[in-house]
Structures are given as C-alpha cells and as structure tokens.
Design a protein around this motif. Structure first.
Motif: not given
Length: 87
Positions: A7, A35-36, A59-64
């Motif tokens: 990040d 990330i970011t 964001s880390y939630s976009d890893l999905k």
C-alpha cells in the motif's frame, strides 16, 4: 505463484528490490497488487512477471474482485501438475 501486496512505495534500495524480484520470477509467477493510489505502478511492474500481473486496487476490500481469477488459475495449474505425476 507469489502474490506481492503493498500500500505504498519501496522503502529499501530500488535496485536490490528489483534484483530479488528477478530471482523470485525465475521460479514462480509473481503478481503485484497495489492498494490505494499511493503505490507506484512502475515499482509494481518491476516486481511482477508481466504487465498483465499488475493490479491496482482502491482498498483492501477490493481484493475480493481479483481473488476468484487468481484461485481459478492456481487450481488449474495444480490440476495440470497432478495430471502428469506418475502413479
């Protein structure tokens, strides 16, 4: 497969990071995930196996959003590997 997630930007010597990344690329496919918007695309590209192996997420939630394609690739490679093992 190696998945490099960051990040930020390199804090170590850029040349040494690139040298180590080159060693890893000799034995594994390397994905670079930033990330970011604080990441440097050039740095991620220097680590990844190819331009197609660089991902920038907000964001880390976009890893999905990238996990399913990565898992599918890993499973396919595993199936191909085990298919050719001697019985």
């Amino acid at each position: 497969m190696v998945i490099f997630i960051t990040d930020g930007t390199f804090t170590d010597d850029t040349d040494s990071v690139q040298e180590e990344a080159a060693k890893v690329r000799e034995i594994a496919r390397v994905l670079s995930v930033g990330i970011t918007d604080m990441v440097e695309t050039e740095e991620l590209s220097a680590i990844a196996s190819s331009p197609d192996d660089v991902f920038i997420l907000q964001s880390y939630s976009d890893l999905k959003f990238i996990l399913d394609p990565i898992m599918a690739f890993i499973c396919l490679q595993g199936a191909l590997f085990f298919q050719f093992l001697p019985s």
